[in-house]
Design an enzyme around this catalytic site. Structure first.
Site, mmCIF file in Angstrom:
data_model
loop_
_atom_site.group_PDB
_atom_site.id
_atom_site.type_symbol
_atom_site.label_atom_id
_atom_site.label_comp_id
_atom_site.label_asym_id
_atom_site.label_seq_id
_atom_site.Cartn_x
_atom_site.Cartn_y
_atom_site.Cartn_z
ATOM 1 N N GLY A 122 0.857 -1.182 0.000
ATOM 2 C CA GLY A 122 0.000 0.000 0.000
ATOM 3 C C GLY A 122 0.895 1.235 0.000
ATOM 4 O O GLY A 122 1.859 1.318 0.779
ATOM 5 N N ASP A 150 -1.504 4.744 -6.143
ATOM 6 C CA ASP A 150 -0.071 4.677 -5.854
ATOM 7 C C ASP A 150 0.678 5.875 -6.398
ATOM 8 O O ASP A 150 1.806 6.146 -5.995
ATOM 9 C CB ASP A 150 0.520 3.388 -6.422
ATOM 10 C CG ASP A 150 0.009 2.207 -5.637
ATOM 11 O OD1 ASP A 150 -1.112 1.760 -5.915
ATOM 12 O OD2 ASP A 150 0.723 1.759 -4.717
HETATM 13 O O1 MRU Z 1 0.385 -4.078 -4.491
HETATM 14 P P1 MRU Z 1 -0.210 -3.316 -3.341
HETATM 15 O O2 MRU Z 1 -1.032 -4.152 -2.427
HETATM 16 O O3 MRU Z 1 0.823 -2.492 -2.628
HETATM 17 O O4 MRU Z 1 -1.184 -2.305 -4.036
HETATM 18 C C1 MRU Z 1 -1.902 -1.412 -3.262
HETATM 19 C C2 MRU Z 1 -2.827 -0.605 -4.068
HETATM 20 O O5 MRU Z 1 -2.864 -0.668 -5.269
HETATM 21 C C3 MRU Z 1 -3.624 0.387 -3.339
HETATM 22 O O6 MRU Z 1 -4.863 0.572 -3.952
HETATM 23 C C4 MRU Z 1 -2.813 1.673 -3.397
HETATM 24 O O7 MRU Z 1 -1.591 1.529 -2.751
HETATM 25 C C5 MRU Z 1 -3.549 2.825 -2.965
HETATM 26 S S1 MRU Z 1 -3.841 2.870 -1.234
HETATM 27 C C6 MRU Z 1 -2.345 3.251 -0.546
#
Ligand code: MRU
Length: 405
Positions: free
Chosen positions: A95, A283
């Site tokens: 995240g 992100d």
């Molecule tokens: O691969 P991840 O679990 O890190 O991806 C997370 C996401 O795509 C979230 O939607 C994104 O980080 C936005 S919330 C911080």
């Protein structure tokens, strides 16, 4: 897997207004943040946890081991910055906001591990620490924004010991601000959720994706706290299933009514009029164009929402804005291992965590982790400083913490 534990998060407790520390938007965010921390109850004991924290005495970054959730709740401490970078890469923590805070603490951890007084050698070492943490995952901009801001702070120190202390104070400040920004997102976004709505979210942009509270979930939690009645659909979010595991776990602990849906079911539900609003995290949002990079599958949902005239919002703290890149095509998209697509992790009836192969044994896979949604499909960007049209980010950049590098 270890012993199964029963978890429950208590309802939000409104606390005294926190002092704002607006790193990315000094002066832009209201100074009356509601502080809505997440509390976890383990074996009847309720405690507030942060997804990312720091043990100063042990020089360890403390992380909730997210790969074990929702089946086991465990906090781990990384011994050094190499372990911290590995925890980001291997998604112990994930995240954008959470890996931003982890990188910030990792930079402080690395800086504090330096022995000696040689300033030039120390600066070279800090440069290596920065690169190691930056390279752990490429798509989210929060780690880079967090560490760049810390480096500017650290330049104010003149001796190794002093800079080490500045680094840790700055990392803590970043983490605090992450939580404060998420609370402010909740206050801004709660008005979008009306009684009876069915809200779709993708992946996990909850408190596990930040230091606390979450981005896409912040309006959900705030609206729930206000007594509104609504329903949330969590996209399962293959291949790693952050929606089915993490978001569903968070919502269950909060008591928010929800269901997990297969990723491919959202279009069907939208066409049937069973989804009224979509809120996702991001992100990296390009400040110049309003394009939104987020978990793979977000683009599909945005196009479907547009086709079905359903409002589609991305919720972000200001550390998620990239003011430099000019085109969505230039956002580095992480390609992950093919085993994530070819199989799945789960827990057996005996409580053992196992990977099972699902796909044909001789087939390979392609696994882009993120996609980029053009601004034309996005109704608005929910920020701690207000809700903006994607195209308005650039015109409102001073309010949104734009700084020239
Ligand atoms: O691969 P991840 O679990 O890190 O991806 C997370 C996401 O795509 C979230 O939607 C994104 O980080 C936005 S919330 C911080």
């Amino acid at each position: 897997m270890g012993k199964r534990q029963t978890l429950a998060i208590l309802r939000f407790k409104q606390q005294d207004a926190a002092t704002p520390k607006a790193i990315f938007c000094r002066g832009a965010v209201r100074d009356d943040f509601a502080n809505t921390p997440m509390n976890v109850t383990l074996k009847g004991q309720t405690r507030h946890y942060r997804t990312v924290d720091f043990d100063e005495a042990k020089n360890q970054v403390l992380l909730i081991e997210q790969r074990l959730l929702p089946h086991e709740f465990k906090i781990i401490g990384t011994q050094d910055m190499v372990e911290t970078a590995a925890a980001i890469k291997d998604m112990v923590v994930r995240g954008a906001g959470a890996i931003g805070a982890t990188a910030a603490f990792g930079l402080a951890q690395g800086a504090r591990a330096y022995r000696g007084h040689d300033l030039a050698g120390f600066k070279r070492w800090v440069g290596q620490v920065y690169q190691t943490l930056k390279n752990a995952r490429p798509t989210a901009v929060d780690p880079v924004n967090a560490m760049d801001w810390m480096l500017r702070r650290m330049e104010q120190g003149t001796a190794v010991k002093e800079i080490q202390a500045i680094a840790l104070a700055a990392a803590r400040e970043f983490a605090d601000e992450d939580a404060e920004h998420c609370a402010a997102i909740g206050r801004q976004g709660a008005k979008l959720i009306k009684n009876g709505m069915r809200v779709l979210t993708h992946c996990n942009a909850g408190w596990l994706a930040f230091v606390d509270v979450g981005s896409a979930t912040a309006p959900i939690y705030a609206a729930w706290e206000q007594g509104k009645k609504f329903h949330v659909f969590c996209d399962e979010t293959r291949p790693r299933c952050q929606g089915a595991t993490l978001t569903a776990w968070e919502l269950a602990q909060q008591g928010v009514p929800h269901q997990v849906i297969a990723d491919n079911a959202a279009g069907f539900l939208m066409r049937r009029g069973e989804i009224d609003l979509v809120i996702v995290g991001s992100d990296r949002v390009l400040g110049r164009t309003g394009e939104v990079a987020n978990k793979i599958g977000t683009y599909t949902k945005a196009v479907l929402a547009h086709e079905n005239k359903i409002p589609f919002y991305a919720a972000i703290p200001l550390s998620t804005i990239d003011w430099n890149l000019r085109r969505g095509e230039d956002i580095p998209i992480e390609e992950r291992g093919e085993e994530e697509v070819l199989g799945a992790w789960g827990v057996t009836k005996r409580g053992k965590r196992e990977y099972v192969r699902v796909a044909n044994p001789t087939s390979g896979a392609r696994n882009p982790g993120f996609d980029v949604t053009p601004a034309k499909y996005i109704t608005g960007i929910i920020t701690p400083a207000g809700i903006f049209k994607p195209g308005a980010l650039w015109t409102r950049r001073e309010k949104l913490g734009f700084t020239r590098n």
